[in-house]
Design a protein around this motif. Structure first.
Motif, PDB file in Angstrom:
ATOM      1  N   VAL A  97      79.078   7.930  62.851  1.00 42.06           N
ATOM      2  CA  VAL A  97      78.191   6.838  63.264  1.00 42.06           C
ATOM      3  C   VAL A  97      77.535   6.276  62.018  1.00 42.06           C
ATOM      4  CG1 VAL A  97      76.176   6.221  64.649  1.00 42.06           C
ATOM      5  CG2 VAL A  97      77.723   8.036  65.418  1.00 42.06           C
ATOM      6  N   SER A  98      77.478   4.961  61.970  1.00 37.64           N
ATOM      7  CA  SER A  98      76.788   4.352  60.841  1.00 37.64           C
ATOM      8  C   SER A  98      75.823   3.291  61.356  1.00 37.64           C
ATOM      9  CB  SER A  98      77.788   3.758  59.855  1.00 37.64           C
ATOM     10  OG  SER A  98      77.080   3.332  58.714  1.00 37.64           O
ATOM     11  N   THR A  99      75.155   2.675  60.410  1.00 38.95           N
ATOM     12  CA  THR A  99      74.175   1.658  60.791  1.00 38.95           C
ATOM     13  C   THR A  99      74.354   0.426  59.923  1.00 38.95           C
ATOM     14  OG1 THR A  99      72.706   3.006  59.463  1.00 38.95           O
ATOM     15  CG2 THR A  99      72.329   3.054  61.817  1.00 38.95           C
ATOM     16  N   CYS A 100      75.608   0.143  59.613  1.00 45.24           N
ATOM     17  CA  CYS A 100      75.912  -1.017  58.786  1.00 45.24           C
ATOM     18  C   CYS A 100      77.335  -1.464  59.080  1.00 45.24           C
ATOM     19  CB  CYS A 100      75.773  -0.666  57.309  1.00 45.24           C
ATOM     20  SG  CYS A 100      76.268  -2.015  56.221  1.00 45.24           S
ATOM     21  N   PRO A 101      77.540  -2.722  59.327  1.00 45.82           N
ATOM     22  CA  PRO A 101      78.906  -3.176  59.656  1.00 45.82           C
ATOM     23  C   PRO A 101      79.881  -3.006  58.490  1.00 45.82           C
ATOM     24  CG  PRO A 101      77.413  -5.044  59.409  1.00 45.82           C
ATOM     25  CD  PRO A 101      76.566  -3.811  59.388  1.00 45.82           C
ATOM     26  N   TRP A 102      79.370  -3.075  57.273  1.00 46.36           N
ATOM     27  CA  TRP A 102      80.265  -2.907  56.113  1.00 46.36           C
ATOM     28  C   TRP A 102      80.808  -1.486  56.080  1.00 46.36           C
ATOM     29  CZ3 TRP A 102      81.685  -7.223  53.744  1.00 46.36           C
ATOM     30  CH2 TRP A 102      80.835  -8.340  53.828  1.00 46.36           C
ATOM     31  N   CYS A 103      79.942  -0.522  56.364  1.00 47.34           N
ATOM     32  CA  CYS A 103      80.390   0.877  56.401  1.00 47.34           C
ATOM     33  C   CYS A 103      81.429   1.041  57.508  1.00 47.34           C
ATOM     34  CB  CYS A 103      79.231   1.825  56.690  1.00 47.34           C
ATOM     35  SG  CYS A 103      77.889   1.775  55.497  1.00 47.34           S
ATOM     36  N   GLU A 104      81.101   0.476  58.675  1.00 49.59           N
ATOM     37  CA  GLU A 104      81.989   0.649  59.822  1.00 49.59           C
ATOM     38  C   GLU A 104      83.366   0.058  59.520  1.00 49.59           C
ATOM     39  OE1 GLU A 104      80.335  -0.243  63.620  1.00 49.59           O
ATOM     40  OE2 GLU A 104      82.281  -0.256  64.620  1.00 49.59           O
ATOM     41  N   GLN A 105      83.333  -1.102  58.898  1.00 51.98           N
ATOM     42  CA  GLN A 105      84.603  -1.748  58.569  1.00 51.98           C
ATOM     43  C   GLN A 105      85.429  -0.879  57.602  1.00 51.98           C
ATOM     44  OE1 GLN A 105      84.698  -5.193  55.845  1.00 51.98           O
ATOM     45  NE2 GLN A 105      85.632  -6.316  57.538  1.00 51.98           N
ATOM     46  N   ASN A 106      84.763  -0.357  56.599  1.00 52.14           N
ATOM     47  CA  ASN A 106      85.483   0.463  55.624  1.00 52.14           C
ATOM     48  C   ASN A 106      86.020   1.748  56.248  1.00 52.14           C
ATOM     49  OD1 ASN A 106      85.574  -0.973  53.260  1.00 52.14           O
ATOM     50  ND2 ASN A 106      84.731   0.715  52.035  1.00 52.14           N
ATOM     51  N   PHE A 107      85.201   2.379  57.067  1.00 54.49           N
ATOM     52  CA  PHE A 107      85.652   3.625  57.701  1.00 54.49           C
ATOM     53  C   PHE A 107      86.830   3.347  58.642  1.00 54.49           C
ATOM     54  CE2 PHE A 107      81.071   5.283  57.203  1.00 54.49           C
ATOM     55  CZ  PHE A 107      81.378   5.810  55.961  1.00 54.49           C
ATOM     56  N   SER A 108      86.758   2.243  59.345  1.00 59.24           N
ATOM     57  CA  SER A 108      87.853   1.926  60.272  1.00 59.24           C
ATOM     58  C   SER A 108      89.162   1.778  59.518  1.00 59.24           C
ATOM     59  CB  SER A 108      87.552   0.625  61.025  1.00 59.24           C
ATOM     60  OG  SER A 108      86.386   0.796  61.788  1.00 59.24           O
ATOM     61  N   THR A 109      89.103   1.082  58.399  1.00 56.82           N
ATOM     62  CA  THR A 109      90.327   0.901  57.602  1.00 56.82           C
ATOM     63  C   THR A 109      90.827   2.238  57.085  1.00 56.82           C
ATOM     64  OG1 THR A 109      89.392  -1.212  56.914  1.00 56.82           O
ATOM     65  CG2 THR A 109      91.297  -0.403  55.660  1.00 56.82           C
ATOM     66  N   ALA A 110      89.874   3.043  56.582  1.00 59.85           N
ATOM     67  CA  ALA A 110      90.258   4.344  56.024  1.00 59.85           C
ATOM     68  C   ALA A 110      90.911   5.217  57.088  1.00 59.85           C
ATOM     69  CB  ALA A 110      89.028   5.039  55.451  1.00 59.85           C
ATOM     70  N   ILE A 111      90.293   5.253  58.252  1.00 59.82           N
ATOM     71  CA  ILE A 111      90.799   6.097  59.345  1.00 59.82           C
ATOM     72  C   ILE A 111      92.196   5.670  59.763  1.00 59.82           C
ATOM     73  CG2 ILE A 111      90.449   6.572  61.815  1.00 59.82           C
ATOM     74  CD1 ILE A 111      87.374   6.620  61.086  1.00 59.82           C
ATOM     75  N   LYS A 112      92.373   4.370  59.794  1.00 61.17           N
ATOM     76  CA  LYS A 112      93.687   3.831  60.163  1.00 61.17           C
ATOM     77  C   LYS A 112      94.739   4.270  59.141  1.00 61.17           C
ATOM     78  CE  LYS A 112      95.447  -0.577  61.741  1.00 61.17           C
ATOM     79  NZ  LYS A 112      95.292  -2.008  61.603  1.00 61.17           N
ATOM     80  N   GLU A 113      94.396   4.133  57.878  1.00 62.51           N
ATOM     81  CA  GLU A 113      95.349   4.526  56.823  1.00 62.51           C
ATOM     82  C   GLU A 113      95.610   6.017  56.825  1.00 62.51           C
ATOM     83  OE1 GLU A 113      94.411   3.022  52.944  1.00 62.51           O
ATOM     84  OE2 GLU A 113      94.292   0.949  53.638  1.00 62.51           O
ATOM     85  N   MET A 114      94.612   6.779  57.257  1.00 61.20           N
ATOM     86  CA  MET A 114      94.768   8.239  57.256  1.00 61.20           C
ATOM     87  C   MET A 114      95.391   8.752  58.554  1.00 61.20           C
ATOM     88  SD  MET A 114      90.980   9.086  55.778  1.00 61.20           S
ATOM     89  CE  MET A 114      91.024  10.858  55.653  1.00 61.20           C
ATOM     90  N   ASN A 115      95.620   7.844  59.483  1.00 64.79           N
ATOM     91  CA  ASN A 115      96.113   8.238  60.807  1.00 64.79           C
ATOM     92  C   ASN A 115      95.217   9.293  61.451  1.00 64.79           C
ATOM     93  OD1 ASN A 115      98.351   6.587  61.078  1.00 64.79           O
ATOM     94  ND2 ASN A 115      99.564   7.947  59.744  1.00 64.79           N
ATOM     95  N   SER A 116      93.960   9.130  61.249  1.00 65.20           N
ATOM     96  CA  SER A 116      93.016  10.112  61.798  1.00 65.20           C
ATOM     97  C   SER A 116      92.583   9.682  63.198  1.00 65.20           C
ATOM     98  CB  SER A 116      91.793  10.203  60.878  1.00 65.20           C
ATOM     99  OG  SER A 116      90.744  10.860  61.532  1.00 65.20           O
ATOM    100  N   SER A 117      92.165  10.659  63.985  1.00 64.94           N
ATOM    101  CA  SER A 117      91.681  10.330  65.331  1.00 64.94           C
ATOM    102  C   SER A 117      90.163  10.140  65.348  1.00 64.94           C
ATOM    103  CB  SER A 117      92.082  11.430  66.303  1.00 64.94           C
ATOM    104  OG  SER A 117      91.508  12.645  65.868  1.00 64.94           O
TER     105      SER A 117
END
Lengths: 490, 487, 421
Positions: free
Chosen positions: C387-407
């Motif tokens: 959980v974050s409190t900034c859209p920039w963080c959320e955007q970056n984590f989403s991209t990272a998770i996608k690239e990592m194939n993480s759930s």
């Protein structure tokens, strides 16, 4: 202008990859303001070996650093920044040793050790420095110090050979660094110049010791005021001041003999103040307060029991010894918040920065290893000699204090005295250097000790001509003279 | 060959070429090939030692330093080549200093354990001793061999308890290691309140480490200082016996880790019986029979302050560990009382040396190892012994934790009758086979003696290469005990 | 004054390397012990806080020698401030300020990053650094929100560029507005009139562009009469609360992060999270809400000549002590069914998501590398979601998770609150 030709640079680059080498002049100021031939970041022993061989091939001198806190580096060397070699290879709980690469810092290894009820010697340079550093630290009473904690070492020699000392070379185990036959630990060390072992330690096993404290400290609050939510069970920290140096020493030696101190650090009031405060102004006020509170010189001590009974016993002995020597506990440190801060500062951080660099940005020190009672006798005079500098406002007022502690329950010791000052103040710098020179010379003349950092032609002959033996040793292991004499492996 | 007069000029009448004396030094109770020396000289000072070494350099004469009296066991004092001079240090037997406040003693090489123990006791301090050294064993000889010591808690470094050394290197130059190096002479250091205690330096190196373990191949030590421990005011020793080694090793590791015990080591029933039996052979056999296969011995001690409380608290903590491991600590096993045994191991061995009592001779197979491996190594040794026809029930085993628990010294005592060639050959073959087998199983032979030294050192060419470079500096003409270690 | 004013601070650097690690007593092993993404990724000391000061200090003395490698060092830093916190545990000296000033100096000297130039050019042209499609206020269509330019409101909600323009991030603005509506808060928005706060221009080194934005935007905000500004964007929060204060634009405007407002509303009983959110979560402190979100302290003084680096009056340092750490945690913990676990690096020594300092634009690979490191840390806690409190963080984590194939899932705190009420 680049020191290495592009062809030679390429050879180094081929070893570590283009992202791990630079000779860009703009980056050099971050490496001791020296123009290095190149800075390389090897990632493995094999890479270190290949780099060293290239240095021999091209007659280039090299020096390796870990976190690289300090050092004097001649122009034109190839600097190995060992930052990428940062793995804990093994923590062997049953046989009480850990094996680390050079860029594992003490804080990292200590945290892992504490999870297993173990600890090791965190050097006075701080837990921000490499765990494999040789040296002394806060917990020397129980974790020893100096060159006595290394076991087997993997060493890339100045010619690029890999020597695996002791049991490692013979049986692929890290528990012993000595033999077969004479011990190469005689020359394998990392220390202050001159005389740093040429070559690179790429892995080392270090001794671990039992840790009676928690698997992690209950740290609460925010930087810079971290405190402990509670003092861990069977653990206590106190500061005692004494009517005289003699009384302090009497208590210290008895505590050593009674084997009760987890840590005994002969902090002076100024160092306690520095450690428990979060900025210079607070520090100054606290020093004034503590100076009024102490009755004379003193020490900080941590008692830690393996059980409630053990703790109760140690505490009782401590109180007896302190009472016999007329010691007085500093009320400020009895405050659990301050007690907790000091526990963390001394065990986890190994103090250091707040008490050395924070006030003026620099300090010059005279550190002496060996016989504590002898070096204390010398340090009293060295402390007195600081006072005129304090009066002139050239150095930070610490009351002319020195500090030190017993090692291995008082068998050995360390005494140190330093002056803190603003390095941009040339008068102060000059005065401090003069003080350092005079006090070192007095120690030498009066047969207390010899600092081996000075002029070897004077010191060496008075010390069994060790410098000649060392020069011959260096020549024998570094026939192409590709290593430099300066630069500790911090 | 050096003319005798030249030696007489240095040491006066203290030189011998008596064939009986030379014969005595030509062999020992080991399987090392006998070689007769040409002289035995007995220097009385460092100056004389220097002269001898200089003369040896001039004439390329091998020197074999010896400090302990006979019998010798490991072949290190038997000349490795012909034409050698034995440098017998037994005349240098001054106890130079015993300092209670600084917990340090300083002796010349001829001082035996019996002599120093008595002197130290008078001052209230004690040595960290090897296990029951023979009566003629010198303190310096033991220190230089890196012999394991019985109080691992006080062995912070494998070089302990060595503090400082004065040495005449193979090239004839003298040197003082550690704090003793200077500034000033030893006497000048005393005058200002200094003692010769800190082992490291001068400079970066820890020179004593090069001299220890060298079997006299680097130089001749003319005095040594060593750290001492306080005499306890209260001691409560215990035995813990068992048929399984694993829980005993586990207990041992914890006792040392928590630093709750002073003397602490493990013996098998054979070794313990060999040490404790009074009447031979009857007592030995029955004692061996009555003892458990493995016996841990440890001693809980208190010092100046509230010793009873300290001992009580440690015993309570140890009892908790014992209960967890299913072990029992007792104050006597069979006819052996722990307190008697403690008093025994705090002194050198009475004559005859315990390892000679059973059959008159022995061969030790000794190495360093770690907790994880020792049981498989013991099993391997037992297999090798069985294959060689040596009864494993006759094999002494001594396990000494070293360096505060970072390792174990393991020693197999192979007793044999020196007059029985079949038995002797069996033990020789067994010892050779054992070294090979144990090497393969990760045993670290840190003190390579005798004929197996080459086999051991060949495993680590890089170390040998580096040691040879150092040898070339300190003994460039290879006059110091040639043929030993890797030189 | 620029960089010169920090010469004394830079000289204080003793090269101890603390700036590379989280504070020592917080180090829990070799994993997650590093504080600074830049040195962690690029390894040369130059990339550390201390190394940057060493270089800047030397160049002040010896002249500025811009090389490609130097510019790589300069622009591959998220200006996340972790180095400052770790240094300032023990030292009294500025770290992040001179690093930021050095970047300003580069921009002033025309030594810029092409990617950042492009972003700033877009800001100058369109009023946003993002490639915008549609209008800024489109996200609020159909929500029936008050237009603060027309109506008087207590609270002005600033959505920020990312939550306004980015299709994925718009949900944050929408959800925030809906939650505030449910809580009965008298708030409004600026809609199409909302502006870029200028924070990212500042981070990229374009101080003048930031100042222009700040001046324009504050004039508009003042005009609305709102006394409180709320934003869910940590960059925006930092700009309004800290930078606008530093440059004297803020005056008496109260600046709150949505998490602070939510915490307040929950405490006052105006927001009642009742529905279970069965989720194991961990919380990521955005740098500019956490350590950099602590109030700006105005100070002017002179070094006292003598043995110490001290000032008259005493200089206060922003050491990360007073960042916004607890309101988001209080909100998360108030949600029924939530299982909350902390990561190793939290609060003032939190690891950066990688998106700041213009790195997102200039070196996306490095930006996502840092995010992946954080995702690994989150996964190590056993959490199902970060959980974050900034859209920039959320955007970056989403991209990272996608690239990592993480759930692993990513949520903004707003989304969880909305699920619970």
């Amino acid at each position: 202008m680049a020191i290495l030709s592009r062809d030679v640079y390429k050879e180094f680059e081929d070893v570590v990859g283009p992202e791990n080498i630079t000779d860009d002049p703009a980056l050099m100021p971050s490496y001791f303001n020296t123009e290095h031939a190149a800075i390389v970041l090897p990632g493995s022993t094999k890479e270190v070996q290949a780099l060293v061989k290239l240095c021999n091939k091209h007659k280039l001198r090299f020096r390796a650093i870990c976190t690289g806190w300090t050092g004097m580096f001649p122009r034109g060397i190839v600097l190995f920044d060992l930052r990428r070699m940062n793995r804990i290879i093994e923590i062997n709980e049953k046989n009480m040793y850990a094996v680390v690469e050079p860029y594992v810092i003490s804080a990292e290894l200590q945290a892992e050790c504490m999870k297993r009820g173990l600890n090791f010697c965190i050097k006075g340079a701080g837990s921000n420095c490499t765990a494999l550093l040789r040296g002394h630290g806060h917990m020397d009473q129980t974790t020893s110090g100096d060159d006595r904690n290394h076991l087997a070492i993997e060493w890339v020699t100045p010619e690029g050979e890999i020597v695996r000392t002791g049991s490692l070379g013979s049986s692929d185990e890290w528990f012993c660094g000595d033999g077969p036959g004479p011990s190469l630990r005689a020359i394998l060390t990392s220390a202050v110049p001159p005389g740093v072992t040429p070559g690179v330690f790429t892995k080392a096993a270090i001794k671990l010791y039992h840790w009676p404290g928690p698997t992690k400290f209950p740290v609460v609050g925010h930087s810079p005021r971290y405190t402990l939510s509670h003092i861990p069970p069977n653990m206590m920290a106190r500061y005692y001041s004494f009517p005289s140096v003699e009384k302090m020493w009497q208590a210290e030696i008895r505590i050593g003999e009674a084997e009760i101190a987890y840590e005994l650090m002969g902090f002076n009031a100024a160092m306690v103040a520095a450690n428990i405060t979060t900025c210079n102004e607070e520090d100054e006020a606290m020093f004034k307060r503590l100076s009024r509170e102490v009755q004379g010189p003193g020490f900080f001590i941590i008692i830690a029991g393996n059980s409630a009974d053990d703790f109760a016993y140690k505490k009782k002995v401590l109180e007896n010894i302190v009472a016999e020597a007329g010691g007085k506990s500093l009320k400020t440190v009895e405050d659990p918040e301050i007690e907790g801060i000091l526990l963390c500062q001394c065990i986890r951080i190994s103090a250091s920065i707040r008490e050395t660099f924070r006030p003026g940005g620099a300090f010059n020190s005279i550190p002496i290893m060996g016989q504590r009672d002898l070096t204390i006798k010398w340090a009293i005079g060295a402390g007195e000699a600081k006072k005129p500098l304090i009066e002139k406002g050239l150095i930070v007022d610490d009351g002319g204090a020195f500090f030190g502690w017993g090692v291995e329950h008082g068998h050995l010791g360390k005494t140190e005295i330093f002056c803190k000052y603003d390095p941009s103040n040339t008068e102060a710098k000059k005065a401090v250097e003069q003080w350092q020179k005079e006090q070192t010379a007095r120690a030498f003349k009066e047969r207390y000790f010899a600092l081996t950092m000075g002029d070897q032609t004077e010191i060496g002959p008075a010390l069994s001509n060790y410098h000649i033996w060392w020069q011959k040793t260096v020549k024998a292991i570094d026939p192409n003279s590709v290593t430099t004499e300066s630069g500790p492996l911090v | 060959m050096i003319a005798k007069e030249r030696l007489v000029k240095i040491v006066g009448k203290h030189v011998s070429d008596d064939p009986a004396v030379l014969e005595e030094y030509s062999r020992d109770i080991s399987f090392v090939h006998p070689i007769k020396p040409t002289y035995v000289v007995y220097p009385a000072s460092m100056a004389e030692v220097k002269e001898i070494v200089k003369l040896a350099n001039e004439t390329q004469t091998p020197l074999v330093p010896v400090s302990s009296g006979p019998p010798h066991f490991r072949g290190d004092t038997v000349p490795g080549t012909g034409g050698a001079i034995i440098v017998n240090m037994s005349r240098m037997k001054k106890i130079i200093n015993v300092d209670r406040p600084r917990r340090v003693a300083m002796v010349e090489p001829g001082v035996t354990f019996g002599e120093l123990v008595a002197a130290a006791t008078r001052e209230g301090i004690r040595l960290n001793m090897p296990l029951l050294p023979r009566k003629t064993k010198t303190v310096v000889g033991s220190l230089l061999e890196r012999e394991p010591v019985v109080m691992p808690k006080y062995q912070w470094d494998i070089s302990d308890p060595v503090a400082c050394l004065e040495v005449v290197f193979g090239n004839g130059e003298d040197f003082r290691t550690g704090q003793a190096a200077g500034p000033g002479t030893v006497e000048e250091q005393w005058a200002v309140g200094g003692v010769q205690k800190a082992p490291y330096g001068p400079g970066t190196a820890s020179w004593h480490r090069l001299i220890q373990g060298s079997q006299g191949t680097i130089g001749i030590v003319t005095w040594a200082s060593m750290r001492c421990e306080l005499l306890p005011s209260l001691e409560e020793p215990f035995f813990v016996g068992g048929s399984e080694l694993a829980p005993i090793l586990d207990l041992t590791a914890w006792l040392i880790r928590l630093r709750m015990v002073n003397e602490c080591f493990i013996l098998n029933n054979v070794a313990l019986a060999a040490i404790c039996a009074q009447k031979w052979p009857k007592d030995y056999a029955s004692l061996k029979q009555s003892l458990p296969p493995w016996v841990l011995f440890y001693n809980v001690a208190g010092y100046e302050y509230f010793p009873e409380e300290r001992v009580k608290s440690y015993i309570k903590d140890i009892t908790a560990i014992n209960q967890r491991l299913g072990l029992d600590a007792v104050q006597a096993l069979s006819t052996v009382s722990a307190i008697d045994f403690l008093r025994m191991v705090q002194k050198p061995c009475d004559d005859p040396y315990w390892k000679l009592r059973y059959k008159g001779a022995f061969e030790d197979v000794l190495f360093l190892t770690i907790n994880d491996k020792i049981e498989s190594q013991i099993a391997a040794m037992q297999e090798v012994a069985t294959r060689a026809g040596y009864p494993t029930t006759d094999m002494g085993i001594y396990i000494q934790p070293i360096v505060q628990g970072t390792g174990l010294h393991c020693e197999f005592n192979l007793f044999y009758d020196p007059d029985d060639p079949v038995e002797k050959n069996c033990v020789k073959a067994l010892a050779d086979a054992a070294v090979k087998e144990l090497l393969a199983r990760g045993a670290f032979f840190s003190r390579p003696y005798g004929d197996n030294a080459a086999l051991i050192l060949n495993r680590d060419a890089a170390t040998v290469n580096m040691l040879k470079r150092l040898k070339n500096i300190f003994d460039p003409k290879y006059i110091m005990n040639p043929g030993k270690v890797c030189f | 004054m620029g960089l010169e004013q920090y010469q004394g601070d830079m000289n204080m650097c003793c090269r101890c390397s603390c700036c590379k690690f989280i504070p020592m007593q917080k180090v829990m092993g070799p994993q997650f012990s590093y504080a600074c993404p830049s040195i962690a990724k690029y390894n040369f000391h130059a990339y550390s806080g201390g190394g940057r000061l060493n270089i800047a200090s030397a160049m002040l003395k010896n002249g500025f020698n811009y090389t490609d490698k130097l510019l790589h060092v300069v622009y591959n830093c998220q200006l996340c401030g972790a180095c400052q916190v770790s240094c300032n545990y023990a030292m009294d000296m500025e770290v992040l300020e001179p690093i930021t000033e050095f970047r300003f100096k580069c921009v002033e000297d025309g030594k810029t990053s092409p990617a950042l130039d492009k972003a700033v050019a877009r800001l100058r042209k369109t009023g946003s650094m993002l490639e915008a499609s549609g209008r800024r206020g489109d996200w609020a269509k159909d929500l029936n929100l008050k237009d603060a330019t027309k109506e008087k409101v207590d609270i002005l909600y600033h959505a920020g560029c990312l939550s306004s323009y980015d299709k994925d991030a718009q949900k944050l603005a929408k959800t925030t507005a809906q939650v505030l509506q449910k809580a009965g808060v008298n708030f409004g928005i600026l809609g199409d009139a909302e502006m870029c706060c200028g924070s990212r221009a500042y981070q990229m080194g374009y101080r003048d562009d930031f100042l222009k934005q700040a001046e324009k935007y504050m004039a508009l905000i003042r005009k609305t009469g709102a006394r409180t500004l709320v934003t869910g964007c940590a960059d925006g929060y930092h700009a309004f609360k800290v930078l606008y204060d530093k440059f004297n634009f803020k005056k008496d405007l109260e600046v709150l992060h949505t998490s602070e407002l939510f915490a307040r509303l929950i405490k006052e009983g105006k927001l009642k999270p009742r529905r279970k959110v069965n989720l194991a979560v961990t919380y990521h402190d955005p740098c500019r809400l956490g350590r950099l979100g602590e109030p700006y302290i105005h100070w002017q003084g002179k070094k006292i000549p003598g043995d110490k680096f001290v000032f008259d009056p005493p200089k206060p340092y922003r050491r990360g002590t007073n960042g916004v750490y607890y309101p988001p945690r209080d909100v998360i913990k108030s949600l029924p069914g939530i299982k909350f676990t902390e990561m190793t690096r939290i609060m003032e020594y939190s690891w950066c998501c990688g998106a700041g300092g213009g790195v997102n634009e200039s070196n996306p690979e490095f930006s996502i590398w840092a995010a992946k490191e954080r995702v690994r840390e989150a996964i190590a806690t056993g959490a199902e979601a970060i959980v974050s409190t900034c859209p920039w963080c959320e955007q970056n984590f989403s991209t990272a998770i996608k690239e990592m194939n993480s759930s692993l899932k990513v949520y903004d705190i707003v989304e969880l609150v909305a699920r619970a009420i």
